[in-house]
Design a protein around this motif. Sequence first.
Motif, PDB file in Angstrom:
ATOM      1  N   LEU A 177      37.082  29.495  39.079  1.00  0.00           N
ATOM      2  CA  LEU A 177      36.095  30.418  39.844  1.00  0.00           C
ATOM      3  C   LEU A 177      36.016  31.399  38.873  1.00  0.00           C
ATOM      4  CD1 LEU A 177      39.273  32.343  41.913  1.00  0.00           C
ATOM      5  CD2 LEU A 177      37.914  30.358  42.469  1.00  0.00           C
ATOM      6  N   PRO A 178      34.032  31.403  39.533  1.00  0.00           N
ATOM      7  CA  PRO A 178      33.026  31.804  37.990  1.00  0.00           C
ATOM      8  C   PRO A 178      34.039  33.103  38.951  1.00  0.00           C
ATOM      9  CG  PRO A 178      32.421  30.471  40.608  1.00  0.00           C
ATOM     10  CD  PRO A 178      33.811  31.130  41.231  1.00  0.00           C
ATOM     11  N   PRO A 179      34.344  34.196  37.402  1.00  0.00           N
ATOM     12  CA  PRO A 179      33.816  35.574  36.658  1.00  0.00           C
ATOM     13  C   PRO A 179      33.643  36.520  38.361  1.00  0.00           C
ATOM     14  CG  PRO A 179      32.654  34.886  34.953  1.00  0.00           C
ATOM     15  CD  PRO A 179      32.030  33.555  36.046  1.00  0.00           C
ATOM     16  N   SER A 180      32.084  36.793  38.876  1.00  0.00           N
ATOM     17  CA  SER A 180      31.940  37.382  39.726  1.00  0.00           C
ATOM     18  C   SER A 180      33.144  37.123  41.043  1.00  0.00           C
ATOM     19  CB  SER A 180      30.772  37.471  39.978  1.00  0.00           C
ATOM     20  OG  SER A 180      30.767  35.771  40.964  1.00  0.00           O
ATOM     21  N   GLN A 181      33.520  36.309  40.982  1.00  0.00           N
ATOM     22  CA  GLN A 181      34.922  35.711  42.460  1.00  0.00           C
ATOM     23  C   GLN A 181      35.902  35.935  41.480  1.00  0.00           C
ATOM     24  OE1 GLN A 181      34.366  31.589  43.568  1.00  0.00           O
ATOM     25  NE2 GLN A 181      32.765  32.536  44.964  1.00  0.00           N
ATOM     26  N   LEU A 182      36.040  36.044  40.028  1.00  0.00           N
ATOM     27  CA  LEU A 182      38.095  36.594  39.666  1.00  0.00           C
ATOM     28  C   LEU A 182      38.064  37.371  39.627  1.00  0.00           C
ATOM     29  CD1 LEU A 182      38.133  34.521  36.125  1.00  0.00           C
ATOM     30  CD2 LEU A 182      39.751  34.316  38.410  1.00  0.00           C
ATOM     31  N   GLY A 183      36.685  38.398  39.646  1.00  0.00           N
ATOM     32  CA  GLY A 183      36.793  39.405  40.000  1.00  0.00           C
ATOM     33  C   GLY A 183      37.097  40.396  41.629  1.00  0.00           C
ATOM     34  N   GLN A 184      36.443  39.981  42.626  1.00  0.00           N
ATOM     35  CA  GLN A 184      37.282  39.786  43.471  1.00  0.00           C
ATOM     36  C   GLN A 184      38.355  40.037  43.947  1.00  0.00           C
ATOM     37  OE1 GLN A 184      34.526  37.991  46.142  1.00  0.00           O
ATOM     38  NE2 GLN A 184      33.056  37.932  44.987  1.00  0.00           N
ATOM     39  N   LEU A 185      39.270  38.836  42.851  1.00  0.00           N
ATOM     40  CA  LEU A 185      40.841  38.055  43.422  1.00  0.00           C
ATOM     41  C   LEU A 185      41.364  39.364  43.010  1.00  0.00           C
ATOM     42  CD1 LEU A 185      42.822  36.111  44.806  1.00  0.00           C
ATOM     43  CD2 LEU A 185      41.853  34.947  41.710  1.00  0.00           C
ATOM     44  N   LEU A 186      41.226  39.980  41.382  1.00  0.00           N
ATOM     45  CA  LEU A 186      41.833  40.369  41.447  1.00  0.00           C
ATOM     46  C   LEU A 186      41.175  42.327  41.733  1.00  0.00           C
ATOM     47  CD1 LEU A 186      41.088  40.327  37.404  1.00  0.00           C
ATOM     48  CD2 LEU A 186      43.022  39.587  38.532  1.00  0.00           C
ATOM     49  N   ASP A 187      40.219  42.803  42.449  1.00  0.00           N
ATOM     50  CA  ASP A 187      40.464  43.714  43.404  1.00  0.00           C
ATOM     51  C   ASP A 187      40.421  43.649  44.513  1.00  0.00           C
ATOM     52  OD1 ASP A 187      38.243  44.732  40.959  1.00  0.00           O
ATOM     53  OD2 ASP A 187      36.319  44.017  42.397  1.00  0.00           O
ATOM     54  N   ALA A 188      41.384  42.535  45.263  1.00  0.00           N
ATOM     55  CA  ALA A 188      41.947  42.697  46.241  1.00  0.00           C
ATOM     56  C   ALA A 188      43.391  42.705  46.400  1.00  0.00           C
ATOM     57  CB  ALA A 188      42.167  40.683  46.859  1.00  0.00           C
ATOM     58  N   VAL A 189      43.545  42.525  44.368  1.00  0.00           N
ATOM     59  CA  VAL A 189      45.518  42.871  45.036  1.00  0.00           C
ATOM     60  C   VAL A 189      45.693  44.068  45.057  1.00  0.00           C
ATOM     61  CG1 VAL A 189      47.457  43.247  43.379  1.00  0.00           C
ATOM     62  CG2 VAL A 189      45.563  41.067  42.980  1.00  0.00           C
ATOM     63  N   PRO A 190      45.451  45.429  44.218  1.00  0.00           N
ATOM     64  CA  PRO A 190      45.768  46.715  44.787  1.00  0.00           C
ATOM     65  C   PRO A 190      45.208  47.197  46.306  1.00  0.00           C
ATOM     66  CG  PRO A 190      43.812  46.486  43.632  1.00  0.00           C
ATOM     67  CD  PRO A 190      44.389  45.325  43.178  1.00  0.00           C
ATOM     68  N   GLN A 191      44.047  46.283  47.017  1.00  0.00           N
ATOM     69  CA  GLN A 191      43.878  46.671  49.016  1.00  0.00           C
ATOM     70  C   GLN A 191      44.910  45.975  49.197  1.00  0.00           C
ATOM     71  OE1 GLN A 191      40.437  44.687  49.493  1.00  0.00           O
ATOM     72  NE2 GLN A 191      39.102  46.161  47.678  1.00  0.00           N
ATOM     73  N   HIS A 192      45.908  44.736  48.820  1.00  0.00           N
ATOM     74  CA  HIS A 192      47.055  44.161  49.899  1.00  0.00           C
ATOM     75  C   HIS A 192      48.670  44.449  49.287  1.00  0.00           C
ATOM     76  CE1 HIS A 192      44.075  41.499  52.155  1.00  0.00           C
ATOM     77  NE2 HIS A 192      43.796  41.393  50.606  1.00  0.00           N
ATOM     78  N   LEU A 193      48.479  45.326  47.925  1.00  0.00           N
ATOM     79  CA  LEU A 193      49.497  45.642  47.539  1.00  0.00           C
ATOM     80  C   LEU A 193      50.123  46.690  46.465  1.00  0.00           C
ATOM     81  CD1 LEU A 193      50.944  41.761  46.547  1.00  0.00           C
ATOM     82  CD2 LEU A 193      51.686  42.939  48.148  1.00  0.00           C
ATOM     83  N   ARG A 194      50.633  47.481  46.458  1.00  0.00           N
ATOM     84  CA  ARG A 194      51.453  48.257  45.060  1.00  0.00           C
ATOM     85  C   ARG A 194      50.826  48.072  44.056  1.00  0.00           C
ATOM     86  NH1 ARG A 194      56.104  52.688  46.009  1.00  0.00           N
ATOM     87  NH2 ARG A 194      55.613  54.249  44.477  1.00  0.00           N
ATOM     88  N   THR A 195      50.385  48.357  43.440  1.00  0.00           N
ATOM     89  CA  THR A 195      49.707  47.912  41.912  1.00  0.00           C
ATOM     90  C   THR A 195      50.162  49.741  41.214  1.00  0.00           C
ATOM     91  OG1 THR A 195      48.516  46.597  42.652  1.00  0.00           O
ATOM     92  CG2 THR A 195      48.729  46.779  40.405  1.00  0.00           C
ATOM     93  N   VAL A 196      51.579  49.354  39.425  1.00  0.00           N
ATOM     94  CA  VAL A 196      50.909  49.939  38.924  1.00  0.00           C
ATOM     95  C   VAL A 196      49.531  50.721  38.123  1.00  0.00           C
ATOM     96  CG1 VAL A 196      53.760  49.595  38.073  1.00  0.00           C
ATOM     97  CG2 VAL A 196      51.094  48.365  37.190  1.00  0.00           C
ATOM     98  N   ALA A 197      49.666  51.499  37.465  1.00  0.00           N
ATOM     99  CA  ALA A 197      48.359  52.271  37.099  1.00  0.00           C
ATOM    100  C   ALA A 197      47.745  50.926  36.593  1.00  0.00           C
ATOM    101  CB  ALA A 197      48.853  53.597  36.364  1.00  0.00           C
ATOM    102  N   ARG A 198      47.914  50.728  35.845  1.00  0.00           N
ATOM    103  CA  ARG A 198      47.416  49.574  34.179  1.00  0.00           C
ATOM    104  C   ARG A 198      48.201  48.627  34.877  1.00  0.00           C
ATOM    105  NH1 ARG A 198      47.431  54.746  31.826  1.00  0.00           N
ATOM    106  NH2 ARG A 198      45.188  55.309  31.887  1.00  0.00           N
ATOM    107  N   PRO A 199      48.370  47.176  35.413  1.00  0.00           N
ATOM    108  CA  PRO A 199      48.852  46.298  34.987  1.00  0.00           C
ATOM    109  C   PRO A 199      48.226  45.027  34.273  1.00  0.00           C
ATOM    110  CG  PRO A 199      47.360  46.797  37.086  1.00  0.00           C
ATOM    111  CD  PRO A 199      47.267  47.626  36.941  1.00  0.00           C
ATOM    112  N   GLN A 200      49.033  44.564  33.483  1.00  0.00           N
ATOM    113  CA  GLN A 200      48.342  43.484  32.708  1.00  0.00           C
ATOM    114  C   GLN A 200      48.129  42.263  33.545  1.00  0.00           C
ATOM    115  OE1 GLN A 200      51.770  42.718  30.735  1.00  0.00           O
ATOM    116  NE2 GLN A 200      52.976  44.356  29.794  1.00  0.00           N
ATOM    117  N   VAL A 201      46.387  42.132  32.965  1.00  0.00           N
ATOM    118  CA  VAL A 201      46.540  40.913  33.890  1.00  0.00           C
ATOM    119  C   VAL A 201      46.023  39.869  32.610  1.00  0.00           C
ATOM    120  CG1 VAL A 201      43.823  40.067  34.798  1.00  0.00           C
ATOM    121  CG2 VAL A 201      45.568  42.260  35.416  1.00  0.00           C
ATOM    122  N   GLU A 202      46.724  39.108  32.194  1.00  0.00           N
ATOM    123  CA  GLU A 202      46.297  38.097  31.556  1.00  0.00           C
ATOM    124  C   GLU A 202      45.671  36.584  31.834  1.00  0.00           C
ATOM    125  OE1 GLU A 202      49.087  34.602  28.953  1.00  0.00           O
ATOM    126  OE2 GLU A 202      50.203  36.048  30.153  1.00  0.00           O
TER     127      GLU A 202
END
Length: 407
Positions: free
Chosen positions: A112-137
Amino acid sequence: MCAMSFHVDESEDTALQAALLRQPRHVLFPPADQFSTGFGESGWRAAVRASNEHLIPRGLTLGFQAGRGGRDVPPQAYLDTLLLALQLQADALAEDREVVAMVLQLGLAETLPPSQLGQLLDAVPQHLRTVARPQVEVRLDAGSALSPAQLRAVGCTRLNVIDRADAPGPTLLAQARQVGFTARYYQLRVPGSEDTGFIERVHEVLAEAPERILLPAPCALPQRPSAAHWLQAWRLLRDAGYEPIGGDHYQRGDLPNPHGPGDGQRHCDLAGVPRRDRSDFIGLGLSACSQIGEVFYRLEDELGEWRTRLQSGHMGVAAGLILSEDERLAAEVAQSIACDHALDAAAFEWRNDVPFDECFAELLPALSPLLARGWAHWDARVLRLAEEGRLLWRMMAACFRPAAAIA
């Protein structure tokens, strides 16, 4: 950083090198080829429902991956499928389950190009409760053409560079330092005898002083592995003050231990990361594996089939496995050895209300050769791994699991 050096005994080195190459690959979790195809959607839904009712664990770690089949598909089609799977998974989880960490497995950042990786990461808090600063490795091959700056810009917080013989991995580490990753890791691979630059790269990595360096895992051995260089790399890490914090992870000595004292509850997850608290691991992607409680399952490995099942409201589970009580107890012991490099038999009995010696009576004799070597010893009722024994934690853990459960 404190410095230390180790006495080198040539006969001991020979034994250690031989043991390194004999280590089993799978000791913490059953290998995916042992999953049953009889485990399907109903098993997955039952596992999720049960986990929603448990007080521990409530946290979630998401593992996104491309899988072997995902690297040859159109990026937008793969992103759309991942987002569909994320939504379906979120619909099945209780609202108070929250994401504490995400891992972008090796290969996804190239799929996935970086822009699409960004879309994927942005979608997580839209669907699931997420801690304030999740680790993203994000895991990146040392030869990747991607720049760390691109990955940092879309929300990745930790960069894990995967070593390769013909690639400038230390250069990627240096670039990551310049763009503000909160942590940088370097994953060593088992060196091949022909990899003459391996030790030089280790020195370059140590000069960059990443927060963590991961020792090689025996999952994939080159045709002619160099156990001598593997052992030398470990000694260089220790001389530089890196401390073992569980599994294959060694942390820079000036940093505080992220886990605190071991209490038997720490956990190495399916991504190989030792964590202070256990969380359910949700794998999303072709052939992705998950662990929910004591249940493991694997998703479809062909994009068209997986997408069709997702569109019909099914997760696309291809196979799975539920641990028996004996397997659960063995897994708990293996996790203690992996994460704490120790095993407290009395604490095990307190947690499980079963006599330790009776539970493992038939398996304990397998430890004897390792104890005789001095790689571990019993301190009252606590098994403690020696400095060199920590290199062989898989071999120690395998002593407590039936041979059929190890690969």
